[in-house]
Structures are given as structure tokens and as C-alpha cells.
Scaffold this active site. Sequence first.
Site, PDB file in Angstrom:
ATOM      1  N   SER A 171       0.930 -11.707  14.794  1.00  0.00           N
ATOM      2  CA  SER A 171       1.102 -10.547  13.924  1.00  0.00           C
ATOM      3  C   SER A 171       2.211  -9.658  14.488  1.00  0.00           C
ATOM      4  CB  SER A 171      -0.228  -9.812  13.788  1.00  0.00           C
ATOM      5  OG  SER A 171      -0.192  -8.886  12.713  1.00  0.00           O
ATOM      6  N   LYS A 180      -6.883  11.182  -3.242  1.00  0.00           N
ATOM      7  CA  LYS A 180      -6.925  11.636  -1.859  1.00  0.00           C
ATOM      8  C   LYS A 180      -8.092  11.018  -1.097  1.00  0.00           C
ATOM      9  CE  LYS A 180      -5.353  14.075   1.525  1.00  0.00           C
ATOM     10  NZ  LYS A 180      -4.059  13.721   2.130  1.00  0.00           N
TER      11      LYS A 180
END
Length: 303
Positions: A115, A167
Site C-alpha cells: 500500500s 457533516k
Amino acid sequence: MSEQTRDRGVMPGLLERLKEFVPAKFRRGAAVVPVVRLSGVIGAVTPLRPGMSLAGVAKTLERAFGVRNAKAVALVINSPGGSPVQSRQIYLRIRQLAAEKNLPVLVFVEDVAASGGYMIACAGDEIFCDPSSILGSIGVVGGSFGFQDLIKRIGVERRLYTAGEHKAMLDPFLPENPDDVSRVKALQREIHAIFIALVKQSRGSRLKGADDTLFTGEYWAGETSVSMGLADAIGDLRSTLRARYGDKVLTPVIAPASGMLAGLLGRRSAGAGTLASLDGLSGLPDELISALETRAIWAKFGF
């Protein structure tokens, strides 16, 4: 006359002994390849568990590329990944320094370069690994938990106030919203595309596998990685550098500043300046969670 002869015979031996006290990078007659170790989870930072970041490795990299008479810079990488931002920032700094100093970069993979760890490895002009090293995992992952049923069962009422429709996206105490999941997956695809482009730019025609194999997030051992073009060859640092630069090649390890020197350079050791957060052991729960997350990242690759 005999005294002059004796003095001449003594001087070479004395000079050879004095050379032992001269730093390796200033000795003549041998190639110098400074070595930098880049290890650990990338970007995972808590008060007591700092991860690898550009801020933490920049000075060390600059010192390595600034070594006098260096023939190349060797990077020893052992990382299961982490933050894509920090990974790419470290990659960019390595390539910038390599271009400025006109030095090749040789990467040596230890246990894992996966990764974000593999993204950093791509900064090398060549990548070497052990047959049992793990490379790849070119993908993006994210996860969370859902506790909405648990808090109902124990009688807890969730009170959340926001300004902005999304949010509270993926709040673990609210039911999962399919629209929120779609947004996150779109974000992951964007980051994944950046990662893929970086690997293709770095490895170029050396890549041998198809995109739907190389870029699925799968990872492979050393020999297979070499056959797929993710690495260039099987090899360890000492043998490879000796074969390339001679048996007398010097490999000074460039380590981060520590102790009093670190303070003079404006660096702090892990946990410095954070004792207030430990008052009443208040920092331990976060630290425990961080340790478990770090362990989980390494465990993914069998370590």
C-alpha cells in the site's frame, strides 16, 4: 639514513590507523552509498505512537542525499502502508532530492512494502526484495463500526447537531446511509486512480501484469513481484551494493537526530511534550486503540 628509512616505514602504517577515525563519507578510494531506513505505519500518529511522515523523515533524507561523494542513496523500506497523503509526500521528496543531486535511488524491501509502503518504494530507480518480502496492495481501504443498535439496547440517546447536510456522514452511532457509502467509494476511487498513475509512471514498461490484476489491492511475495514488474530483482543491500560498487563500498546509515542534537535541530522524540495528556492515565485508551489499529494493519500481511 637508517632513521629516515625507519620513519618512512612507520608513517604508512600510522596513516592507515588514523584513517579508521575518519568518518566513512570522507575517506578516499571507496564508493559511498548512504542508507536510510523507512519503517512503520505511515501517518498514524498519537501522542505516544508517532508514525512515518514527511516531517519526521525530511531532514534524514536531506542529510543522506547531501553526503559527500555519494554514488547513490539506498532506502530500506519496511512498511504495511497508511496515509496516502504522507506516502505520496515522502515519494515526491525522494524524487525531488534525487533530481537535485543527480543520484540514483536503490530501494531494498524487508518484510513488507505494501500500500503506502509500496508507493514510497516506487521512488526508487530500482527495487530489490527478499523472496519472502511482500509487495503490492495497490488499493485504498477505509472502515468503521456501527453502534446504533448497541446504544439503543443500553438506553443511550444520541444527540448530534450539525450545520451541513453531510457533516455527520458515516457517524458510527447512526444507521448506515447508502448515499454516504457511495460518496466514500467515489472518493476512494479517486485516490486509487492517483496511486495507479504513480505506480505506472514509476515502473513504466517494467510492469508485466494486467491492470485488473496489479491494481486490485492484492499483494505478492518477492519472486512473483519481480515477475510482475513490481520489483526489479531479488537481492539484499550488502550483496547488491558490493556487486555494483565493489567490496570496499561504504554504507553509512543516516539516522534521525536524537537526544541533545535533536533538541538543537528542533526535533522531539516520540511523546515529548505530551505528558499533560497522560494526567490521570487519560491518554491510555487512545493509545491502546492506536496500538490495536497498528497491529491490525501489520497483521493483514501476516506480521
